[in-house]
Design an enzyme around this catalytic site. Structure first.
Site, short mmCIF file in Angstrom:
data_model
loop_
_atom_site.label_atom_id
_atom_site.label_comp_id
_atom_site.label_asym_id
_atom_site.label_seq_id
_atom_site.Cartn_x
_atom_site.Cartn_y
_atom_site.Cartn_z
N ASP A 1 5.80 0.02 -7.31
CA ASP A 1 6.33 1.31 -6.90
C ASP A 1 6.57 2.23 -8.09
O ASP A 1 6.95 1.76 -9.17
CB ASP A 1 7.64 1.09 -6.14
N HIS B 1 -1.67 6.98 -9.21
CA HIS B 1 -2.25 5.75 -8.65
C HIS B 1 -3.29 5.16 -9.60
O HIS B 1 -3.41 3.95 -9.74
CB HIS B 1 -2.88 6.05 -7.28
N LEU C 1 -6.01 -18.01 -12.07
CA LEU C 1 -4.92 -17.26 -11.43
C LEU C 1 -5.40 -16.77 -10.07
O LEU C 1 -6.50 -16.23 -9.95
CB LEU C 1 -4.49 -16.07 -12.29
C1 IPE Z 1 3.45 3.02 -5.15
O1 IPE Z 1 3.84 4.17 -5.77
C2 IPE Z 1 2.00 3.03 -4.71
C3 IPE Z 1 1.78 2.99 -3.26
C4 IPE Z 1 2.71 2.90 -2.35
C5 IPE Z 1 0.39 3.08 -2.80
P1 IPE Z 1 4.42 5.39 -4.93
O2 IPE Z 1 3.28 6.30 -4.63
O3 IPE Z 1 5.22 4.92 -3.77
O4 IPE Z 1 5.37 6.06 -6.02
P2 IPE Z 1 6.70 6.92 -5.75
O5 IPE Z 1 7.65 6.07 -4.97
O6 IPE Z 1 6.28 8.14 -5.01
O7 IPE Z 1 7.20 7.22 -7.12
MG MG Z 2 7.28 4.61 -3.54
#
Ligand code: IPE
Ligand code: MG
Length: 218
Positions: free
Chosen positions: A2, A19, A113
């Site tokens: 996250d 991402h 792994l």
């Molecule tokens: C996690 O990062 C990735 C996915 C859920 C695909 P987020 O996109 O949830 O990041 P924040 O929470 O907005 O910072």
């Molecule tokens: Mg998130």
């Protein structure tokens, strides 16, 4: 995993960049896990709830998964990483599903792994699907057991995690491995996922080593 969105926002770049940085962090973390002797690593890449995000963000995540399968995971396979995906199989684009199963086949004999990637995954959906399979299989009430349920989860071979790490400072489980993590140790790390890597993984493992696991016994 996250914190990709906040990482991107802090830099004033599009969320897709966050991402992308997250995918690089995944690669670093898998390599660190190999070095640290971790045998099994499950990551939460896309949840059953993440479809509610804006369509262009969802599309960027699908593309990124595709690219990761094409570019990153074959490299990791050379280092002995066996990759398996688990989650719903009725909504992810067909072409991506095919790439997932091809990679699973190609890495089936790697054993350094095990990397488990939760994609279109939600624990509640998984448990409902397991219940449906129990009924379809005609399991009788007197034959119902924890083993019977566990055998019908999406990835019955996935070991119950010893340790669950949540990044980005959020302190919740968000529908991840609810059944499997009944007795897992939880570590919450403030690091945004794109900044995660060897140092933070090592810190989480050190915290884990301090825990006394009793499983409800004395
Ligand atoms: C996690 O990062 C990735 C996915 C859920 C695909 P987020 O996109 O949830 O990041 P924040 O929470 O907005 O910072
Ligand atoms: Mg998130």
């Amino acid at each position: 995993m996250d914190g990709n969105g906040r990482w991107a926002a802090a830099r004033g770049v599009p969320v897709a960049e966050g991402h992308r940085a997250g995918a690089r962090a995944l690669r670093r973390t898998v390599e660190a896990a190999i070095d640290l002797g971790v045998e099994s690593l499950a990551v939460y890449a896309f949840s059953t709830e993440n479809w509610a995000r804006p369509p262009d963000e969802v599309e960027s995540i699908m593309e990124l998964m595709d690219e990761t399968i094409e570019r990153e995971l074959p490299d990791l396979a050379k280092q002995g990483v066996r990759t398996r995906f688990f989650g719903r199989r009725d909504r992810v684009p067909q072409a991506l599903l095919e790439k997932m199963s091809r990679l699973e086949g190609e890495t089936a004999h790697s054993d350094r792994l095990s990397l488990w990637i939760a994609f279109d995954y939600g624990s509640r959906a998984e448990i409902v699907d397991a219940a449906r399979r129990l009924l379809e299989d005609g399991v009788r009430p007197q034959d119902m057991s924890e083993e019977a349920v566990a055998a019908r989860l999406y990835a019955p071979e996935l070991p119950d995690p010893d340790l669950v790490i949540r990044t980005s400072g959020e302190q919740r489980i968000s529908n991840f491995l609810l059944w499997q993590s009944a007795y897992s140790e939880l570590v919450f790390d403030e690091t945004l996922w794109p900044d995660f890597g060897e140092e933070r993984l090592r810190a989480a493992l050190e915290e884990y080593e301090q825990r006394a696991r009793r499983y409800g016994a004395r």
